[in-house]
Scaffold this motif. Structure first.
Motif, PDB file in Angstrom:
ATOM      1  N   LEU A 159      51.479  37.036  -0.633  1.00  0.00           N
ATOM      2  CA  LEU A 159      52.507  38.083  -0.649  1.00  0.00           C
ATOM      3  C   LEU A 159      52.589  38.780   0.715  1.00  0.00           C
ATOM      4  O   LEU A 159      53.641  39.267   1.098  1.00  0.00           O
ATOM      5  CB  LEU A 159      52.210  39.131  -1.715  1.00  0.00           C
ATOM      6  CG  LEU A 159      52.449  38.741  -3.169  1.00  0.00           C
ATOM      7  CD1 LEU A 159      52.346  39.971  -4.052  1.00  0.00           C
ATOM      8  CD2 LEU A 159      53.803  38.093  -3.364  1.00  0.00           C
ATOM      9  N   TYR A 160      51.476  38.845   1.419  1.00  0.00           N
ATOM     10  CA  TYR A 160      51.488  39.512   2.720  1.00  0.00           C
ATOM     11  C   TYR A 160      51.817  38.547   3.853  1.00  0.00           C
ATOM     12  O   TYR A 160      51.805  38.923   5.018  1.00  0.00           O
ATOM     13  CB  TYR A 160      50.141  40.207   2.980  1.00  0.00           C
ATOM     14  CG  TYR A 160      50.034  41.535   2.256  1.00  0.00           C
ATOM     15  CD1 TYR A 160      50.438  42.712   2.863  1.00  0.00           C
ATOM     16  CD2 TYR A 160      49.564  41.597   0.951  1.00  0.00           C
ATOM     17  CE1 TYR A 160      50.366  43.925   2.200  1.00  0.00           C
ATOM     18  CE2 TYR A 160      49.481  42.815   0.280  1.00  0.00           C
ATOM     19  CZ  TYR A 160      49.885  43.967   0.915  1.00  0.00           C
ATOM     20  OH  TYR A 160      49.818  45.173   0.249  1.00  0.00           O
ATOM     21  N   GLY A 161      52.080  37.283   3.489  1.00  0.00           N
ATOM     22  CA  GLY A 161      52.465  36.322   4.511  1.00  0.00           C
ATOM     23  C   GLY A 161      51.355  36.044   5.505  1.00  0.00           C
ATOM     24  O   GLY A 161      51.611  35.806   6.687  1.00  0.00           O
ATOM     25  N   ALA A 195      59.751  48.967   3.404  1.00  0.00           N
ATOM     26  CA  ALA A 195      59.202  47.620   3.599  1.00  0.00           C
ATOM     27  C   ALA A 195      58.342  47.564   4.856  1.00  0.00           C
ATOM     28  O   ALA A 195      57.260  46.979   4.856  1.00  0.00           O
ATOM     29  CB  ALA A 195      60.332  46.595   3.668  1.00  0.00           C
ATOM     30  N   ARG A 246      61.813  43.200  -3.037  1.00  0.00           N
ATOM     31  CA  ARG A 246      61.575  43.453  -4.458  1.00  0.00           C
ATOM     32  C   ARG A 246      62.239  42.398  -5.330  1.00  0.00           C
ATOM     33  O   ARG A 246      61.759  42.070  -6.413  1.00  0.00           O
ATOM     34  CB  ARG A 246      62.099  44.840  -4.838  1.00  0.00           C
ATOM     35  CG  ARG A 246      61.343  45.970  -4.180  1.00  0.00           C
ATOM     36  CD  ARG A 246      60.113  46.309  -4.993  1.00  0.00           C
ATOM     37  NE  ARG A 246      59.102  47.014  -4.236  1.00  0.00           N
ATOM     38  CZ  ARG A 246      59.023  48.347  -4.113  1.00  0.00           C
ATOM     39  NH1 ARG A 246      59.940  49.095  -4.675  1.00  0.00           N
ATOM     40  NH2 ARG A 246      58.053  48.898  -3.442  1.00  0.00           N
ATOM     41  N   SER A 295      57.086  34.173  -1.635  1.00  0.00           N
ATOM     42  CA  SER A 295      56.681  35.274  -2.495  1.00  0.00           C
ATOM     43  C   SER A 295      57.018  34.983  -3.954  1.00  0.00           C
ATOM     44  O   SER A 295      56.230  35.252  -4.853  1.00  0.00           O
ATOM     45  CB  SER A 295      57.379  36.570  -2.092  1.00  0.00           C
ATOM     46  OG  SER A 295      57.395  36.723  -0.708  1.00  0.00           O
ATOM     47  N   ARG A 302      55.050  49.403   4.254  1.00  0.00           N
ATOM     48  CA  ARG A 302      54.100  48.669   3.404  1.00  0.00           C
ATOM     49  C   ARG A 302      53.266  47.685   4.206  1.00  0.00           C
ATOM     50  O   ARG A 302      52.115  47.428   3.885  1.00  0.00           O
ATOM     51  CB  ARG A 302      54.850  47.911   2.307  1.00  0.00           C
ATOM     52  CG  ARG A 302      55.333  48.851   1.237  1.00  0.00           C
ATOM     53  CD  ARG A 302      56.060  48.130   0.117  1.00  0.00           C
ATOM     54  NE  ARG A 302      56.797  49.130  -0.633  1.00  0.00           N
ATOM     55  CZ  ARG A 302      58.107  49.126  -0.813  1.00  0.00           C
ATOM     56  NH1 ARG A 302      58.839  48.135  -0.358  1.00  0.00           N
ATOM     57  NH2 ARG A 302      58.691  50.110  -1.467  1.00  0.00           N
ATOM     58  N   LEU A 330      51.872  44.772  -6.768  1.00  0.00           N
ATOM     59  CA  LEU A 330      53.099  44.048  -6.420  1.00  0.00           C
ATOM     60  C   LEU A 330      54.021  44.934  -5.603  1.00  0.00           C
ATOM     61  O   LEU A 330      54.625  44.503  -4.618  1.00  0.00           O
ATOM     62  CB  LEU A 330      53.836  43.595  -7.687  1.00  0.00           C
ATOM     63  CG  LEU A 330      53.145  42.559  -8.563  1.00  0.00           C
ATOM     64  CD1 LEU A 330      54.036  42.195  -9.746  1.00  0.00           C
ATOM     65  CD2 LEU A 330      52.837  41.320  -7.752  1.00  0.00           C
ATOM     66  N   LEU A 331      54.138  46.206  -6.029  1.00  0.00           N
ATOM     67  CA  LEU A 331      55.072  47.106  -5.359  1.00  0.00           C
ATOM     68  C   LEU A 331      54.598  47.483  -3.956  1.00  0.00           C
ATOM     69  O   LEU A 331      55.402  47.840  -3.106  1.00  0.00           O
ATOM     70  CB  LEU A 331      55.277  48.376  -6.197  1.00  0.00           C
ATOM     71  CG  LEU A 331      55.908  48.145  -7.572  1.00  0.00           C
ATOM     72  CD1 LEU A 331      56.120  49.457  -8.295  1.00  0.00           C
ATOM     73  CD2 LEU A 331      57.233  47.391  -7.455  1.00  0.00           C
ATOM     74  N   LEU A 332      53.285  47.400  -3.732  1.00  0.00           N
ATOM     75  CA  LEU A 332      52.745  47.721  -2.406  1.00  0.00           C
ATOM     76  C   LEU A 332      52.973  46.595  -1.410  1.00  0.00           C
ATOM     77  O   LEU A 332      52.898  46.801  -0.202  1.00  0.00           O
ATOM     78  CB  LEU A 332      51.236  47.948  -2.506  1.00  0.00           C
ATOM     79  CG  LEU A 332      50.753  49.319  -2.960  1.00  0.00           C
ATOM     80  CD1 LEU A 332      49.255  49.280  -3.198  1.00  0.00           C
ATOM     81  CD2 LEU A 332      51.101  50.363  -1.916  1.00  0.00           C
ATOM     82  N   ALA A 333      53.199  45.402  -1.904  1.00  0.00           N
ATOM     83  CA  ALA A 333      53.316  44.250  -1.015  1.00  0.00           C
ATOM     84  C   ALA A 333      54.622  44.318  -0.231  1.00  0.00           C
ATOM     85  O   ALA A 333      55.644  44.763  -0.748  1.00  0.00           O
ATOM     86  CB  ALA A 333      53.260  42.963  -1.830  1.00  0.00           C
ATOM     87  N   PRO A 334      54.583  43.887   1.022  1.00  0.00           N
ATOM     88  CA  PRO A 334      55.781  43.977   1.862  1.00  0.00           C
ATOM     89  C   PRO A 334      56.758  42.842   1.578  1.00  0.00           C
ATOM     90  O   PRO A 334      57.141  42.111   2.477  1.00  0.00           O
ATOM     91  CB  PRO A 334      55.204  43.871   3.276  1.00  0.00           C
ATOM     92  CG  PRO A 334      53.994  43.022   3.111  1.00  0.00           C
ATOM     93  CD  PRO A 334      53.445  43.330   1.759  1.00  0.00           C
ATOM     94  N   VAL A 335      57.096  42.676   0.330  1.00  0.00           N
ATOM     95  CA  VAL A 335      58.041  41.605  -0.015  1.00  0.00           C
ATOM     96  C   VAL A 335      59.327  42.223  -0.532  1.00  0.00           C
ATOM     97  O   VAL A 335      59.334  43.358  -1.010  1.00  0.00           O
ATOM     98  CB  VAL A 335      57.480  40.658  -1.098  1.00  0.00           C
ATOM     99  CG1 VAL A 335      56.229  39.974  -0.614  1.00  0.00           C
ATOM    100  CG2 VAL A 335      57.208  41.395  -2.399  1.00  0.00           C
ATOM    101  N   PRO A 362      53.626  39.023  10.400  1.00  0.00           N
ATOM    102  CA  PRO A 362      54.594  38.136   9.760  1.00  0.00           C
ATOM    103  C   PRO A 362      54.907  38.631   8.354  1.00  0.00           C
ATOM    104  O   PRO A 362      54.082  39.265   7.708  1.00  0.00           O
ATOM    105  CB  PRO A 362      53.854  36.802   9.698  1.00  0.00           C
ATOM    106  CG  PRO A 362      52.414  37.157   9.766  1.00  0.00           C
ATOM    107  CD  PRO A 362      52.333  38.385  10.598  1.00  0.00           C
ATOM    108  N   ARG A 363      56.105  38.348   7.918  1.00  0.00           N
ATOM    109  CA  ARG A 363      56.518  38.768   6.600  1.00  0.00           C
ATOM    110  C   ARG A 363      56.651  37.527   5.746  1.00  0.00           C
ATOM    111  O   ARG A 363      57.166  36.508   6.193  1.00  0.00           O
ATOM    112  CB  ARG A 363      57.868  39.455   6.739  1.00  0.00           C
ATOM    113  CG  ARG A 363      58.432  39.913   5.426  1.00  0.00           C
ATOM    114  CD  ARG A 363      59.855  40.416   5.643  1.00  0.00           C
ATOM    115  NE  ARG A 363      60.356  40.836   4.357  1.00  0.00           N
ATOM    116  CZ  ARG A 363      60.922  42.015   4.145  1.00  0.00           C
ATOM    117  NH1 ARG A 363      61.078  42.845   5.121  1.00  0.00           N
ATOM    118  NH2 ARG A 363      61.361  42.316   2.949  1.00  0.00           N
ATOM    119  N   ALA A 364      56.115  37.581   4.530  1.00  0.00           N
ATOM    120  CA  ALA A 364      56.174  36.401   3.672  1.00  0.00           C
ATOM    121  C   ALA A 364      57.633  36.051   3.403  1.00  0.00           C
ATOM    122  O   ALA A 364      58.420  36.914   3.076  1.00  0.00           O
ATOM    123  CB  ALA A 364      55.455  36.672   2.370  1.00  0.00           C
TER     124      ALA A 364
END
Ligand SMILES: Nc1ncnc2c1ncn2[C@@H]1O[C@H](COP(=O)(O)OP(=O)(O)OP(=O)(O)O)[C@@H](O)[C@H]1O
Ligand SMILES: [Mg+2]
Lengths: 233, 227
Positions: free
Chosen positions: A101-103, A70, B97, B10, A73, B90-95, B3-5
């Motif tokens: 998605l990246y906030g 995470a 899963r 998400s 990414r 989608l899988l690349l996004a830092p969210v 920052p993280r969503a």
């Protein structure tokens, strides 16, 4: 920035990467060269955390894969063979979706900047499935840059781009490199790679078989170096 | 650190994306709806029933229709991401899963509820039976939720397989059995005006099923979606 040791990747019985060692520090622009099927895409997909290594150590920005995927990414921007876009959304909606998605804060503003950067602001309200291959590629490059990543991984990003778009991408990559980010790019276009990159690595039979800095190439040229590396391997 | 969503943002982004794309293409919805419509009409011709018998099979017919129609949406919704290459995005996004799972699951649930909301009045009209029943609505909500929960997980598992169109129903239908039983019995109960005590065990079954499969999916999704 990128640290790879003894990386192995197997698909069933087929060994694609066999003990690959690689490293790139911040500010380095590495062109990864190699014949078809050498494993360039496989290597980039592992760095992108999309594919799990069979064995070996992979660290990006100090974070280990796959354990800290995470965190990795967040530092990565990826341009792959596929555009990663949605045909039934407009250019703007695609970028807005990924911005969420990246906030990313002030997503609307950032999306506008990126659309301008890749020269698509006039087509922003059009559905992506009505775009030509090259326009989709431009947008996909914009997508990768949205969150201002520390590391850029690009798998043959020039595919389908016209002269204008290629020049735009050259310019973007130069700017990004000058900001001290790390870029890893695969390409079969040696002339272009020679123009841009600061280091050239040749991947063959699952390993990096040769690596040279820009200065080292000065008299021989990239093509000669590449040929030699493949013959020696 | 960037920052993280947040989790909900998400989930919402993914749901919004699926709805916006679906509004344009109507790809999933039209397929599901036409299929569901055909099923209820075919049932009518296949079983020439007197009024009393027809009432007794309504619950079974409805759920068979919903579940079969739902399968179409499930397999398409994940397969589209995979085939068009957007799954990697989608899988690349830092969210988390799990947020991808919940986003896709809610989309599937919404499409299903929409089809159901259209099929119910049509069924009532075609077969002259009043289905406007609060209890039935509750059962449909719980049943569809369980269905979308399991279905989204299994559809994600099967997209990596070459035989996924075959694999999904084969995996899905056995796992659905408890849900089918609970949903059909509870719906039948409400439609025939049965006593609360008779229906309650089946509602509990549905609720338990939903909770269990949502939790399992939350824990497992990360490991099933990777190659
Ligand atoms: N999912 C997979 N399953 C099995 N084999 C695979 C898979 N992905 C890649 N390979 C194999 O791994 C090898 C390396 O493929 P890869 O796509 O990494 O090459 P490449 O260097 O990117 O080639 P190109 O220059 O053509 O893009 C090939 O022999 C390919 O057949
Ligand atoms: Mg490749």
């Amino acid at each position: 920035m990128i640290e790879v040791q003894r990386l192995m990747k197997r698909f069933g019985p087929k060994v694609v990467l066999r003990g690959l060692d690689f490293s790139a520090h911040a500010g380095e622009f590495v062109a990864l060269l190699g014949p078809n099927g050498a494993g360039k895409t496989t290597f980039l997909r592992i760095l992108a955390s999309l594919s799990r290594p069979t064995a070996g150590v992979v660290r990006i920005g100090g974070y280990a894969l796959p354990q800290e995927a995470a965190a990795v990414r967040r530092t990565l921007g990826v341009v792959s063979h596929q555009t990663l876009l949605y045909g039934d959304l407009t250019a703007e909606e695609n970028l807005l979706f990924y911005a969420r998605l990246y906030g990313i804060e002030h997503a609307g503003q950032r999306v506008k900047e990126v659309l301008e950067l890749v020269g698509l602001e006039r087509r922003r309200a059009d559905l992506v499935r009505t775009f030509s291959r090259g326009m989709q590629q431009r947008l996909s490059i914009g997508r990768a840059l949205l969150h201002d990543p520390q590391v850029l991984l690009l798998d043959e990003p020039y595919t389908g781009l016209d002269q204008d778009a290629s020049a735009i991408l050259d310019q973007i990559l130069r700017t990004v490199a000058a900001q001290g980010r790390t870029i890893l790019l695969t390409s079969h276009d040696l002339a272009r790679a020679e123009d841009l990159a600061t280091r050239f690595d040749v991947l063959s039979r699952g390993r990096i078989v040769a690596s040279a800095g820009r200065e080292a190439l000065h008299h021989s040229g990239l093509l000669a170096f590449y040929r030699q590396a493949l013959e020696a391997a | 650190m960037k920052p993280r969503a947040p989790f909900l943002q998400s989930v919402w982004a993914i749901l919004w994306k699926d709805l916006a794309a679906e509004l344009r293409s109507r790809e999933l919805f039209s397929g599901m709806f036409i299929f569901a419509l055909l099923v209820i009409v075919i049932f009518n011709f296949a079983m020439e029933l007197d009024v009393a018998t027809r009432r007794s099979v309504t619950a079974g017919v409805l759920w068979t229709t919903f579940f079969f129609a739902g399968t179409i949406g499930l397999s398409r919704s994940m397969a589209m991401e995979k085939d068009r290459g957007s799954l990697d995005g989608l899988l690349l996004a830092p969210v988390d899963r799990a947020a991808i799972y919940f986003g896709k699951m809610l989309g599937n649930l919404l499409f299903m509820l929409l089809v159901e909301a259209l099929i119910l009045p049509l069924y009532s009209f075609l077969y002259n039976q009043n289905l406007f029943n609060g209890g039935l609505f509750l059962v449909i909500l719980l049943g569809s939720l369980g269905y979308a929960a399991v279905g989204t997980l299994l559809a994600s598992m099967s997209i990596q397989a070459r035989t996924r169109d075959l694999l999904l129903p084969i995996l899905l239908f056995p796992v659905l059995l408890p849900l089918v039983i609970g949903a059909v019995k509870a719906s039948g109960g409400y439609l025939s005006g049965a006593a609360r005590e008779e229906i309650l065990p089946f509602l509990n079954l549905l609720l338990t099923y939903d909770v269990i499969f949502l939790s399992i999916s939350y824990m497992l999704f990360d490991s099933v979606i990777e190659e």
